[in-house]
Design a protein around this motif. Structure first.
Motif, PDB file in Angstrom:
ATOM      1  N   ALA A  26      -6.309  -1.463 -15.949  1.00 53.23           N
ATOM      2  CA  ALA A  26      -5.575  -2.727 -16.000  1.00 53.23           C
ATOM      3  C   ALA A  26      -4.133  -2.531 -15.539  1.00 53.23           C
ATOM      4  CB  ALA A  26      -5.603  -3.296 -17.417  1.00 53.23           C
ATOM      5  N   ARG A  27      -3.522  -1.434 -15.952  1.00 51.49           N
ATOM      6  CA  ARG A  27      -2.137  -1.164 -15.560  1.00 51.49           C
ATOM      7  C   ARG A  27      -2.025  -0.938 -14.060  1.00 51.49           C
ATOM      8  NH1 ARG A  27       0.609   3.225 -19.166  1.00 51.49           N
ATOM      9  NH2 ARG A  27       0.499   1.468 -20.609  1.00 51.49           N
ATOM     10  N   THR A  28      -2.993  -0.246 -13.488  1.00 49.41           N
ATOM     11  CA  THR A  28      -2.990  -0.007 -12.046  1.00 49.41           C
ATOM     12  C   THR A  28      -3.087  -1.318 -11.280  1.00 49.41           C
ATOM     13  OG1 THR A  28      -4.033   2.160 -12.343  1.00 49.41           O
ATOM     14  CG2 THR A  28      -4.183   1.150 -10.155  1.00 49.41           C
ATOM     15  N   VAL A  29      -3.995  -2.192 -11.714  1.00 51.93           N
ATOM     16  CA  VAL A  29      -4.160  -3.492 -11.043  1.00 51.93           C
ATOM     17  C   VAL A  29      -2.892  -4.324 -11.178  1.00 51.93           C
ATOM     18  CG1 VAL A  29      -5.425  -5.665 -11.090  1.00 51.93           C
ATOM     19  CG2 VAL A  29      -6.664  -3.507 -11.295  1.00 51.93           C
ATOM     20  N   GLU A  30      -2.303  -4.333 -12.361  1.00 49.22           N
ATOM     21  CA  GLU A  30      -1.075  -5.101 -12.577  1.00 49.22           C
ATOM     22  C   GLU A  30       0.045  -4.602 -11.668  1.00 49.22           C
ATOM     23  OE1 GLU A  30      -0.397  -4.564 -16.698  1.00 49.22           O
ATOM     24  OE2 GLU A  30      -1.906  -6.033 -17.334  1.00 49.22           O
ATOM     25  N   SER A  58       5.547   7.437 -17.267  1.00 54.92           N
ATOM     26  CA  SER A  58       4.168   7.013 -16.987  1.00 54.92           C
ATOM     27  C   SER A  58       4.089   6.242 -15.678  1.00 54.92           C
ATOM     28  CB  SER A  58       3.639   6.149 -18.137  1.00 54.92           C
ATOM     29  OG  SER A  58       3.625   6.871 -19.350  1.00 54.92           O
ATOM     30  N   MET A  59       5.070   5.378 -15.448  1.00 53.87           N
ATOM     31  CA  MET A  59       5.083   4.610 -14.210  1.00 53.87           C
ATOM     32  C   MET A  59       5.248   5.528 -13.008  1.00 53.87           C
ATOM     33  SD  MET A  59       4.810   1.870 -12.516  1.00 53.87           S
ATOM     34  CE  MET A  59       4.720   0.682 -13.876  1.00 53.87           C
ATOM     35  N   TYR A  60       6.104   6.527 -13.116  1.00 50.82           N
ATOM     36  CA  TYR A  60       6.319   7.457 -12.018  1.00 50.82           C
ATOM     37  C   TYR A  60       5.027   8.198 -11.684  1.00 50.82           C
ATOM     38  CZ  TYR A  60       8.201  11.264  -9.207  1.00 50.82           C
ATOM     39  OH  TYR A  60       8.438  12.146  -8.189  1.00 50.82           O
ATOM     40  N   ALA A  61       4.329   8.658 -12.712  1.00 53.17           N
ATOM     41  CA  ALA A  61       3.075   9.385 -12.487  1.00 53.17           C
ATOM     42  C   ALA A  61       2.039   8.487 -11.818  1.00 53.17           C
ATOM     43  CB  ALA A  61       2.539   9.917 -13.815  1.00 53.17           C
ATOM     44  N   LEU A  63       2.654   5.822  -9.914  1.00 54.30           N
ATOM     45  CA  LEU A  63       3.090   5.583  -8.542  1.00 54.30           C
ATOM     46  C   LEU A  63       2.743   6.763  -7.633  1.00 54.30           C
ATOM     47  CD1 LEU A  63       6.554   3.940  -9.237  1.00 54.30           C
ATOM     48  CD2 LEU A  63       4.646   2.838  -8.035  1.00 54.30           C
ATOM     49  N   GLN A  64       2.977   7.974  -8.091  1.00 54.79           N
ATOM     50  CA  GLN A  64       2.686   9.151  -7.271  1.00 54.79           C
ATOM     51  C   GLN A  64       1.197   9.266  -6.982  1.00 54.79           C
ATOM     52  OE1 GLN A  64       5.198  10.859  -5.799  1.00 54.79           O
ATOM     53  NE2 GLN A  64       6.356   9.246  -6.850  1.00 54.79           N
ATOM     54  N   THR A  65       0.372   8.941  -7.970  1.00 58.59           N
ATOM     55  CA  THR A  65      -1.080   8.969  -7.764  1.00 58.59           C
ATOM     56  C   THR A  65      -1.489   7.961  -6.696  1.00 58.59           C
ATOM     57  OG1 THR A  65      -1.462   9.638 -10.064  1.00 58.59           O
ATOM     58  CG2 THR A  65      -3.320   8.652  -8.887  1.00 58.59           C
ATOM     59  N   TRP A  71      -2.381   3.574  -1.651  1.00 64.81           N
ATOM     60  CA  TRP A  71      -2.296   2.220  -2.205  1.00 64.81           C
ATOM     61  C   TRP A  71      -0.856   1.767  -2.390  1.00 64.81           C
ATOM     62  CZ3 TRP A  71      -6.127  -1.239  -2.817  1.00 64.81           C
ATOM     63  CH2 TRP A  71      -7.430  -0.765  -2.693  1.00 64.81           C
ATOM     64  N   VAL A  72       0.069   2.713  -2.468  1.00 70.44           N
ATOM     65  CA  VAL A  72       1.492   2.429  -2.592  1.00 70.44           C
ATOM     66  C   VAL A  72       2.220   3.278  -1.560  1.00 70.44           C
ATOM     67  CG1 VAL A  72       3.534   2.642  -4.083  1.00 70.44           C
ATOM     68  CG2 VAL A  72       1.365   1.819  -5.039  1.00 70.44           C
ATOM     69  N   ARG A  73       3.300   2.756  -0.996  1.00 70.45           N
ATOM     70  CA  ARG A  73       4.124   3.528  -0.081  1.00 70.45           C
ATOM     71  C   ARG A  73       5.533   3.601  -0.635  1.00 70.45           C
ATOM     72  NH1 ARG A  73       4.925  -0.546   5.127  1.00 70.45           N
ATOM     73  NH2 ARG A  73       5.302  -2.460   3.932  1.00 70.45           N
ATOM     74  N   THR A  74       6.266   4.618  -0.184  1.00 72.42           N
ATOM     75  CA  THR A  74       7.638   4.795  -0.626  1.00 72.42           C
ATOM     76  C   THR A  74       8.518   5.091   0.579  1.00 72.42           C
ATOM     77  OG1 THR A  74       9.051   5.986  -2.205  1.00 72.42           O
ATOM     78  CG2 THR A  74       7.404   7.279  -1.023  1.00 72.42           C
ATOM     79  N   ASP A  75       9.841   4.909   0.413  1.00 73.86           N
ATOM     80  CA  ASP A  75      10.753   5.159   1.530  1.00 73.86           C
ATOM     81  C   ASP A  75      11.102   6.637   1.595  1.00 73.86           C
ATOM     82  OD1 ASP A  75      12.340   5.261  -0.756  1.00 73.86           O
ATOM     83  OD2 ASP A  75      14.105   4.523   0.299  1.00 73.86           O
TER      84      ASP A  75
END
Length: 276
Positions: A26-30, A58-61, A63-65, A71-75
């Motif tokens: 659920a957290r991943t989808v959100e 927890s959010m950082y971990a 995001l890195q996954t 599924w996520v990109r970073t600058d």
């Protein structure tokens, strides 16, 4: 699957519909929905953690996954986050696998060729409509009508055409005053209900600058489901809309609707009947 009772407790949360919701899923989808909703506005770690009520670690971990899986990109600094390319690939797969989108595409082309205006196909999703296909006007017209865009159903021709297919007591609308997108948006429920009654009588919806200033839309529900979940529309600039052109639009779009409805894809034996 979690291998121990403690792992299972970490993975599960509140019970919904008789099935326990998996918190991490659920957290991943959100998170993905939040990044998608931000569009071209990248977010920082702090913003995401605060918005979702998650510890920064927890959010950082998480995001890195998701970065590792696309599924996520970073600058280049690693401090800004946005939706990744895997979301596009998944969305494209949804469109390519949907038989109604495939069936409608050639008729959207036909409507575009006949009218020279912008043609849309959209689907009701809760209280919003989501654009599934668009054919742009032959004239330059910036209607912000990209595939995947969401709009409140009460504020445009597509959504109103689909709301009119439902009883007033069963409209999927939020509580309280409805969102205003332009000065012409109907935010009062009584006014919207009266408009929906007129749409049922007329057989199609009209959006006169309710969703986008300067644009008039004509919406037609596709009744291959009951109640209808899909609709098509034609959008035209106010400056280019005459009574004669309006009559032409309605006539052509009625014909296109009939053609799409008559080509109902036959469901193969054993194929799933999707809910949405």
């Amino acid at each position: 699957m979690p291998e121990t009772e403690s792992e299972a407790q970490l993975e599960t949360g509140t019970e919904t519909g008789g099935v326990r919701e998996v918190k991490s899923a659920a957290r991943t989808v959100e998170l993905l929905e939040l990044l998608a909703a931000r569009g071209d506005r990248p977010a920082r770690l702090r913003e995401l953690a605060e918005e979702l009520g998650v510890p920064r670690s927890s959010m950082y971990a998480l995001l890195q996954t998701l970065i590792d899986r696309g599924w996520v990109r970073t600058d280049v600094t690693g401090s800004l986050y946005g939706i990744g390319i895997r979301a596009l690939l998944t969305g494209t797969s949804y469109l390519d696998s949907d038989p109604w989108v495939r069936a409608a595409r050639p008729f959207l082309d036909e409507a575009s060729d006949a009218l020279g205006e912008t043609i849309h196909l959209a689907r009701l999703d809760g209280g919003d409509v989501v654009y599934l296909a668009t054919r742009e006007s032959h004239e330059y017209l910036r209607t912000f009508s990209r595939v995947g865009r969401r709009l409140p159903a009460h504020a445009g021709a597509l959504g109103k055409a689909l709301l009119a297919e439902r009883p007033d007591a069963e409209l999927p609308l939020p509580e309280g005053e409805l969102e205003r997108l332009t000065p012409n948006t109907r935010t009062d429920r009584a006014a919207l209900t009266a408009d929906l009654a007129a749409i049922r009588e007329r057989g199609y919806s009209v959006d006169r600058e309710e969703g986008v200033l300067g644009i008039v839309g004509f919406g037609f529900a596709l009744r291959h489901d009951d109640p209808a979940t899909d609709a098509i529309s034609c959008s035209v600039p106010v400056a280019r809309l005459t009574q004669e052109h309006e009559r032409q639009i309605v006539a052509v779009m009625r014909e296109i609707r009939a053609k799409i409805e008559s080509t109902a894809p036959a469901r193969a034996a054993g194929s799933p009947e999707w809910r949405a």
